[in-house]
Design a protein around this motif. Structure first.
Motif, mmCIF file in Angstrom:
data_model
loop_
_atom_site.group_PDB
_atom_site.id
_atom_site.type_symbol
_atom_site.label_atom_id
_atom_site.label_comp_id
_atom_site.label_asym_id
_atom_site.label_seq_id
_atom_site.Cartn_x
_atom_site.Cartn_y
_atom_site.Cartn_z
ATOM 1 N N GLU A 14 0.826 -1.211 0.000
ATOM 2 C CA GLU A 14 0.000 0.000 0.000
ATOM 3 C C GLU A 14 0.865 1.268 0.000
ATOM 4 O O GLU A 14 0.440 2.311 0.479
ATOM 5 C CB GLU A 14 -0.948 0.008 1.208
ATOM 6 C CG GLU A 14 -1.947 -1.129 1.235
ATOM 7 C CD GLU A 14 -3.148 -0.926 0.322
ATOM 8 O OE1 GLU A 14 -3.157 0.029 -0.484
ATOM 9 O OE2 GLU A 14 -4.090 -1.722 0.425
ATOM 10 N N TRP A 67 -7.733 2.548 0.214
ATOM 11 C CA TRP A 67 -7.010 1.292 0.400
ATOM 12 C C TRP A 67 -7.398 0.278 -0.670
ATOM 13 O O TRP A 67 -8.587 0.126 -0.982
ATOM 14 C CB TRP A 67 -7.291 0.713 1.780
ATOM 15 C CG TRP A 67 -6.846 1.590 2.901
ATOM 16 C CD1 TRP A 67 -7.637 2.384 3.673
ATOM 17 C CD2 TRP A 67 -5.513 1.777 3.363
ATOM 18 N NE1 TRP A 67 -6.866 3.051 4.603
ATOM 19 C CE2 TRP A 67 -5.557 2.695 4.437
ATOM 20 C CE3 TRP A 67 -4.273 1.258 2.984
ATOM 21 C CZ2 TRP A 67 -4.425 3.099 5.127
ATOM 22 C CZ3 TRP A 67 -3.148 1.663 3.676
ATOM 23 C CH2 TRP A 67 -3.223 2.571 4.727
ATOM 24 N N VAL A 73 -5.389 -4.007 6.469
ATOM 25 C CA VAL A 73 -4.761 -2.867 7.142
ATOM 26 C C VAL A 73 -4.872 -3.061 8.654
ATOM 27 O O VAL A 73 -5.944 -3.365 9.170
ATOM 28 C CB VAL A 73 -5.429 -1.541 6.721
ATOM 29 C CG1 VAL A 73 -4.869 -0.372 7.520
ATOM 30 C CG2 VAL A 73 -5.262 -1.315 5.229
#
Length: 148
Positions: A14, A67, A73
């Motif tokens: 990411e 995201w 996450v």
């Protein structure tokens, strides 16, 4: 008021998503910028705060990022009086604290001099010192404001 705190963000692949939060931005409600943890395969970033008012809004900004895989996450938050990091993950598009076995978030009664949000303290309940834990405030006395 001094209030040391750390934030860790773990998210696979990411880098592009986190990139805006790695640059200073005066328009943010929180101070600083995330720094990439070098040589981590999974992708990790950290940030440290020195005052409680410097961190307000960091969770909202993390939630707002586009995201690729929000389910992967993990955000770890540590306030200076916490025994360990708290774990926050996405649930229905919002970062929420995930209960950790052997811990409890204790909320102290509000202080007359304190004008900042009081998130409570995450303390271990499975240690020999657990008998010295303070009384927990009833829910109606807990500060509903999010300090992050």
């Amino acid at each position: 008021m001094s209030r040391m705190a750390q934030v860790l963000v773990l998210a696979q692949y990411e880098d592009e998503v986190m990139e805006p939060l790695t640059r200073p931005d005066e328009a943010r409600t929180w101070s600083g910028s995330f720094t990439r943890i070098p040589d981590w395969f999974v992708g990790g970033w950290h940030l440290e705060f020195h005052r409680w008012y410097q961190r307000h809004g960091v969770l909202a900004d993390l939630e707002a990022l586009p995201w690729n895989r929000p389910q992967c996450v993990q955000v770890m938050l540590h306030d200076e009086e916490d025994d360990c990091f708290g774990l926050w993950m996405f649930h229905d598009g919002v970062l929420v604290e995930v209960p950790i076995a052997g811990t409890q978030r204790f909320h102290m009664p509000p202080a007359w001099y304190d004008d900042g949000p009081r998130p409570g303290h995450l303390w271990r309940t499975d240690t020999p010192n657990a008998t010295a834990l303070p009384p927990h405030s009833p829910e109606h006395e807990q500060d509903p404001r999010l300090s992050w």
